[in-house]
Scaffold this active site. Structure first.
Site, short mmCIF file in Angstrom:
data_model
loop_
_atom_site.label_atom_id
_atom_site.label_comp_id
_atom_site.label_asym_id
_atom_site.label_seq_id
_atom_site.Cartn_x
_atom_site.Cartn_y
_atom_site.Cartn_z
N VAL A 6 -70.28 87.49 -40.02
CA VAL A 6 -70.31 88.87 -39.56
C VAL A 6 -69.91 89.74 -40.73
O VAL A 6 -68.74 89.80 -41.12
CB VAL A 6 -69.35 89.09 -38.37
CG1 VAL A 6 -69.49 90.53 -37.85
CG2 VAL A 6 -69.64 88.10 -37.26
N THR A 7 -70.89 90.38 -41.35
CA THR A 7 -70.65 91.27 -42.48
C THR A 7 -71.36 92.59 -42.23
O THR A 7 -72.22 92.70 -41.35
CB THR A 7 -71.17 90.66 -43.79
OG1 THR A 7 -72.60 90.58 -43.73
CG2 THR A 7 -70.59 89.27 -44.03
N ALA B 116 -75.62 93.89 -51.83
CA ALA B 116 -76.49 94.17 -50.69
C ALA B 116 -76.56 95.69 -50.55
O ALA B 116 -75.53 96.34 -50.38
CB ALA B 116 -75.96 93.54 -49.42
N TYR C 82 -86.03 87.17 -40.81
CA TYR C 82 -85.20 86.96 -42.00
C TYR C 82 -85.95 86.15 -43.05
O TYR C 82 -86.56 86.70 -43.95
CB TYR C 82 -83.87 86.30 -41.64
CG TYR C 82 -82.89 86.39 -42.80
CD1 TYR C 82 -82.01 87.47 -42.90
CD2 TYR C 82 -82.89 85.45 -43.83
CE1 TYR C 82 -81.16 87.59 -43.99
CE2 TYR C 82 -82.05 85.57 -44.92
CZ TYR C 82 -81.19 86.64 -45.00
OH TYR C 82 -80.37 86.77 -46.08
N GLY D 295 -67.90 91.41 -47.57
CA GLY D 295 -68.64 90.19 -47.34
C GLY D 295 -68.22 89.02 -48.21
O GLY D 295 -67.03 88.79 -48.47
N GLU E 287 -68.24 102.55 -53.65
CA GLU E 287 -67.63 103.01 -52.41
C GLU E 287 -67.34 104.50 -52.46
O GLU E 287 -67.23 105.09 -53.55
CB GLU E 287 -66.33 102.23 -52.15
CG GLU E 287 -66.50 100.73 -52.03
CD GLU E 287 -67.24 100.30 -50.77
OE1 GLU E 287 -67.45 101.15 -49.88
OE2 GLU E 287 -67.62 99.11 -50.67
N TYR F 48 -79.24 83.14 -48.26
CA TYR F 48 -79.11 82.67 -46.87
C TYR F 48 -80.45 82.11 -46.44
O TYR F 48 -81.51 82.59 -46.85
CB TYR F 48 -78.68 83.83 -45.96
CG TYR F 48 -78.47 83.45 -44.50
CD1 TYR F 48 -77.45 82.58 -44.12
CD2 TYR F 48 -79.28 83.98 -43.51
CE1 TYR F 48 -77.25 82.24 -42.79
CE2 TYR F 48 -79.08 83.66 -42.17
CZ TYR F 48 -78.06 82.78 -41.82
OH TYR F 48 -77.88 82.45 -40.50
#
Length: 399
Positions: free
Chosen positions: A278-279, A142, A239, A54, A77, A229
């Site tokens: 778009v993430t 996130a 949201y 992102g 990860e 955001y």
């Protein structure tokens, strides 16, 4: 060696495996899209939390390409196993490290839970030994869960409205073919709202800034930013007026607390309101796929601002190459292109009958699906998906 023939295993807006070559190619494509700039007299030290996906990844690449940053990226990860590939973020990080090494840069990557005290201790030690005081801290995490380092309690975030149920059209794909569906969400209770704030609010951001301050690792003119955001009134019920919005409000309030607390007279703290993207995080939010697809149709390729475009813009503002674009709440705004009144008026018109909008112009939905698949290394132009591929790629630990 683990050569495997792999194909995407997709469940809705989640693909549970990733393609190493495709993931590497997405990084290379981003790198080429970002126009390089002359290096600064001194390479600033940056600590980027959430560096593998992102906006965090975009800010890392833009910082390397245009600011010549050195420092540390933190991500969490998963490695490849006999049964599964590594995560896409793992492969992207390896590809980014290779770009840094080829360019003679100095950037280390730590694979650990950024919410954990042990990770903070590891990163602070590496900073002290190798890089020194930090000029920029980017907070771009996130996650669906966070373990409170003080209590050990695990908090889980939810994506729900507050106060009233939420019903909205949504974009679904069946074998890649888009169609309009419906999403229905019950409102969150107070415990769910509070837990989401615990995960996605500013508590952990504050811990990182205080840890750097206590370790005397704040550089002169230190700046920290956290990604936020606002978005359209169309998506506001799920949201900005929902549980995630409550977390973002806490994040934004934290910026003020940092400015008057540990950073008073020592540095700056901002939240950054980015535009639609778009993430992997955004695709989990109901109705966002449909909204983003319609927004893309309205703006077209020329009007769309990628995460890379916005990352370059932010770095120019932070470095002083451009003036800061601040709103009345002191937030840096990168989303003017999305919230332009004429753009939003047209999106609302399309939203009134999304099935007709999709039938008249399916390009935005096709674009969204392609972008979503590329997040996991699939459908990337120029990549051969027919043959076997090495799925076991080493993590680029501190060299």
């Amino acid at each position: 060696m683990s050569i495997q023939q792999i194909a995407p295993k997709q469940r809705g807006y989640l693909i549970v495996n990733s393609h190493p070559v495709g993931s590497e190619a997405t990084v290379d494509r981003q790198w080429q899209r970002i126009e390089p700039a002359a290096p600064a007299d001194r390479a600033p030290v940056a600590l980027i939390l959430g560096a593998s996906a992102g906006y965090g990844q975009a800010l890392l690449l833009a910082g390397l390409r245009r600011q010549g940053i050195r420092g540390i990226g933190v991500a969490y990860e998963g490695a490849a196993t006999e049964r599964r590939t590594a995560t896409a973020g793992w492969y992207r990080t390896a590809a980014t490290s290779a770009l840094v090494e080829r360019g003679g840069g100095d950037f280390a990557f730590v694979n650990a839970d950024a919410y954990a005290d042990a990770t903070r201790a590891e990163v602070l030690k590496l900073l002290a030994e190798r890089y020194g005081p930090v000029d920029y801290l980017v907070y771009s995490l996130a996650s669906p869960r966070r373990t409170d380092p003080a209590t050990g309690e695990v908090h889980h975030s939810v994506i729900k409205p507050l106060g009233s149920p939420y019903t909205s059209p949504s974009l679904l794909f069946e074998d890649g073919v888009p169609r309009i569906g419906t999403v229905d969400l019950t409102p969150a209770d107070e415990a769910e709202r509070a837990a989401t704030v615990k995960v996605m609010g500013g508590e952990d951001w504050r811990l990182w800034v205080r840890a750097l301050a206590d370790a005397d690792l704040l550089g002169a003119g230190f700046t920290t930013v956290a990604l936020s955001y606002v978005g359209s009134e169309i998506t506001a019920p799920v949201y900005r007026q929902g549980t995630i919005g409550a977390a973002k409000e806490h994040l934004e309030a934290t910026a003020g607390e940092l400015r008057t607390g540990p950073l008073a007279g020592r540095g700056r703290a901002f939240t950054v309101v980015a535009g639609a993207a778009v993430t992997q995080a955004s695709t989990a939010i109901p109705s966002i796929a449909l909204y983003t697809s319609l927004l893309r149709n309205v703006l077209g390729e020329d009007g769309w601002r990628t995460t890379d475009d916005q990352a370059v813009d932010l770095w120019e503002q932070l470095s002083g190459a451009k003036e800061l674009v601040l709103d009345e709440q002191g937030r840096i705004r990168l989303d003017g292109w999305e919230l332009d009144p004429a753009v939003q008026d047209r999106v609302r018109e399309l939203w009134a009958d999304p099935a007709a909008a999709l039938a008249a112009d399916p390009a935005g939905a096709a674009w969204f699906y392609n972008q979503f698949r590329q997040l996991y290394g699939w459908d990337v132009p120029g990549v051969d998906y027919a043959g076997g591929v090495e799925t076991s790629v080493p993590w680029p630990g501190p060299r």
